[in-house]
Write a protein that holds these residues in place. Structure first.
Motif, PDB file in Angstrom:
ATOM      1  N   ASN A   1       0.806  -1.222   0.000  1.00 39.26           N
ATOM      2  CA  ASN A   1       0.000   0.000   0.000  1.00 39.26           C
ATOM      3  C   ASN A   1       0.847   1.284   0.000  1.00 39.26           C
ATOM      4  OD1 ASN A   1      -2.449  -1.404  -0.006  1.00 39.26           O
ATOM      5  ND2 ASN A   1      -2.322  -1.697   2.208  1.00 39.26           N
ATOM      6  N   ARG A   2       1.933   1.255  -0.748  1.00 39.34           N
ATOM      7  CA  ARG A   2       2.743   2.456  -0.897  1.00 39.34           C
ATOM      8  C   ARG A   2       2.257   3.220  -2.119  1.00 39.34           C
ATOM      9  NH1 ARG A   2       8.870   1.313  -0.767  1.00 39.34           N
ATOM     10  NH2 ARG A   2       8.841   3.582  -0.783  1.00 39.34           N
ATOM     11  N   SER A   3       2.525   4.500  -2.158  1.00 37.56           N
ATOM     12  CA  SER A   3       2.086   5.303  -3.298  1.00 37.56           C
ATOM     13  C   SER A   3       3.032   5.093  -4.482  1.00 37.56           C
ATOM     14  CB  SER A   3       2.053   6.788  -2.922  1.00 37.56           C
ATOM     15  OG  SER A   3       3.366   7.275  -2.751  1.00 37.56           O
ATOM     16  N   LYS A   4       2.503   5.330  -5.662  1.00 36.24           N
ATOM     17  CA  LYS A   4       3.337   5.235  -6.871  1.00 36.24           C
ATOM     18  C   LYS A   4       4.493   6.220  -6.804  1.00 36.24           C
ATOM     19  CE  LYS A   4      -0.474   4.395 -10.005  1.00 36.24           C
ATOM     20  NZ  LYS A   4      -1.125   4.857 -11.227  1.00 36.24           N
ATOM     21  N   GLY A   5       4.193   7.413  -6.337  1.00 34.00           N
ATOM     22  CA  GLY A   5       5.211   8.456  -6.281  1.00 34.00           C
ATOM     23  C   GLY A   5       6.374   8.094  -5.380  1.00 34.00           C
ATOM     24  N   SER A   6       6.082   7.523  -4.212  1.00 35.33           N
ATOM     25  CA  SER A   6       7.170   7.191  -3.286  1.00 35.33           C
ATOM     26  C   SER A   6       8.025   6.044  -3.819  1.00 35.33           C
ATOM     27  CB  SER A   6       6.618   6.853  -1.898  1.00 35.33           C
ATOM     28  OG  SER A   6       5.865   5.657  -1.939  1.00 35.33           O
ATOM     29  N   VAL A   7       7.371   5.034  -4.411  1.00 33.28           N
ATOM     30  CA  VAL A   7       8.130   3.912  -4.979  1.00 33.28           C
ATOM     31  C   VAL A   7       8.951   4.385  -6.163  1.00 33.28           C
ATOM     32  CG1 VAL A   7       7.950   1.661  -6.110  1.00 33.28           C
ATOM     33  CG2 VAL A   7       6.493   2.177  -4.152  1.00 33.28           C
ATOM     34  N   ALA A   8       8.339   5.207  -7.006  1.00 32.76           N
ATOM     35  CA  ALA A   8       9.047   5.720  -8.187  1.00 32.76           C
ATOM     36  C   ALA A   8      10.254   6.549  -7.775  1.00 32.76           C
ATOM     37  CB  ALA A   8       8.101   6.546  -9.047  1.00 32.76           C
ATOM     38  N   GLN A   9      10.093   7.376  -6.768  1.00 32.47           N
ATOM     39  CA  GLN A   9      11.206   8.212  -6.317  1.00 32.47           C
ATOM     40  C   GLN A   9      12.306   7.362  -5.679  1.00 32.47           C
ATOM     41  OE1 GLN A   9      10.086  11.222  -3.508  1.00 32.47           O
ATOM     42  NE2 GLN A   9      11.890  12.458  -3.949  1.00 32.47           N
ATOM     43  N   GLU A  10      11.904   6.388  -4.872  1.00 37.88           N
ATOM     44  CA  GLU A  10      12.885   5.529  -4.208  1.00 37.88           C
ATOM     45  C   GLU A  10      13.680   4.696  -5.206  1.00 37.88           C
ATOM     46  OE1 GLU A  10      12.301   1.493  -1.852  1.00 37.88           O
ATOM     47  OE2 GLU A  10      11.555   3.197  -0.696  1.00 37.88           O
ATOM     48  N   GLN A  11      13.017   4.181  -6.221  1.00 32.66           N
ATOM     49  CA  GLN A  11      13.671   3.319  -7.212  1.00 32.66           C
ATOM     50  C   GLN A  11      14.243   4.104  -8.390  1.00 32.66           C
ATOM     51  OE1 GLN A  11      14.231   0.179  -6.673  1.00 32.66           O
ATOM     52  NE2 GLN A  11      12.979   0.037  -4.823  1.00 32.66           N
ATOM     53  N   GLU A  12      14.024   5.426  -8.389  1.00 39.63           N
ATOM     54  CA  GLU A  12      14.503   6.305  -9.458  1.00 39.63           C
ATOM     55  C   GLU A  12      13.976   5.905 -10.833  1.00 39.63           C
ATOM     56  OE1 GLU A  12      18.758   6.488  -9.129  1.00 39.63           O
ATOM     57  OE2 GLU A  12      18.675   7.515  -7.203  1.00 39.63           O
ATOM     58  N   ILE A  13      12.654   5.727 -10.899  1.00 42.28           N
ATOM     59  CA  ILE A  13      11.973   5.442 -12.161  1.00 42.28           C
ATOM     60  C   ILE A  13      10.844   6.454 -12.312  1.00 42.28           C
ATOM     61  CG2 ILE A  13      12.498   2.979 -12.185  1.00 42.28           C
ATOM     62  CD1 ILE A  13       9.723   2.442 -11.057  1.00 42.28           C
ATOM     63  N   SER A  14      10.272   6.524 -13.498  1.00 43.48           N
ATOM     64  CA  SER A  14       9.176   7.473 -13.701  1.00 43.48           C
ATOM     65  C   SER A  14       7.863   6.869 -13.207  1.00 43.48           C
ATOM     66  CB  SER A  14       9.068   7.851 -15.172  1.00 43.48           C
ATOM     67  OG  SER A  14       8.577   6.771 -15.926  1.00 43.48           O
ATOM     68  N   LYS A  15       6.969   7.746 -12.730  1.00 46.96           N
ATOM     69  CA  LYS A  15       5.656   7.272 -12.287  1.00 46.96           C
ATOM     70  C   LYS A  15       4.868   6.708 -13.455  1.00 46.96           C
ATOM     71  CE  LYS A  15       3.691  10.690 -10.101  1.00 46.96           C
ATOM     72  NZ  LYS A  15       2.965  11.579  -9.182  1.00 46.96           N
TER      73      LYS A  15
END
Length: 176
Positions: free
Chosen positions: A23-37
């Motif tokens: 249940n993490r947000s797309k934005g937080s995962v994208a930022q953490e993994q350095e990928i685009s949303k």
């Protein structure tokens, strides 16, 4: 323009599961993994519709011209966006559909036909004449010798011109 990065199956699955299961947000995962949303959203949509197989890369996929035409017509009839059409037809990238639309606009249905890749098979090569077993006539021998001598003279002239150019260059360097 940013360099295109290809992500492996395990990485995509990990990112999707972070969003869906933890249940993490797309934005937080994208930022953490350095990928685009956008990429992450696309992976999630493919995962939800096609399961784990939706995350597998489909390199060098060939599509028939009938399939391409069907995709283009469905987009027009159902007013689908490119990302919706990609998800609906399981096409990995909307750039593929854009190219098809361009080809269809410029050349019609024949523009969607798969073109052969690589060097054309029907290329003709100049082949050396086969030597025959019969001896050359005196005239043929003289013609061959004449051709050989002309090539030698042309080579020597070119060599002499190069030597003179080099000497002229050296003379220019030494004169103040």
């Amino acid at each position: 323009m940013e360099r295109k990065v290809k992500y492996n199956y395990e990485f995509k699955l990990h990112c999707v599961e972070e969003v869906l299961n933890k249940n993490r947000s797309k934005g937080s995962v994208a930022q953490e993994q350095e990928i685009s949303k956008t990429n992450l959203g696309r992976w999630i949509n493919f995962y939800l519709k096609y399961g784990k197989e939706g995350l597998l890369s489909r390199k060098n996929q060939n599509y028939s011209s009938d399939f391409k035409l069907k995709v283009i017509r469905t987009i027009d009839q159902k007013c689908l966006s490119l990302s919706q059409a990609c998800l609906f037809f399981n096409i990995p990238n909307d750039g593929i559909i854009l190219a098809w639309q361009r080809q269809f606009k410029n050349h019609g249905a024949p523009g969607l036909v798969q073109k052969p890749k690589g060097k054309p098979i029907s290329m003709t090569y100049k082949r050396a004449k086969k030597k025959s077993d019969k001896p050359l006539t005196r005239e043929e021998e003289l013609l061959l010798e004449n051709e050989s001598l002309r090539a030698q003279v042309a080579y020597l002239k070119k060599l002499q011109a190069l030597i003179q150019a080099e000497e002229a260059e050296q003379n220019k360097r030494h004169k103040p």
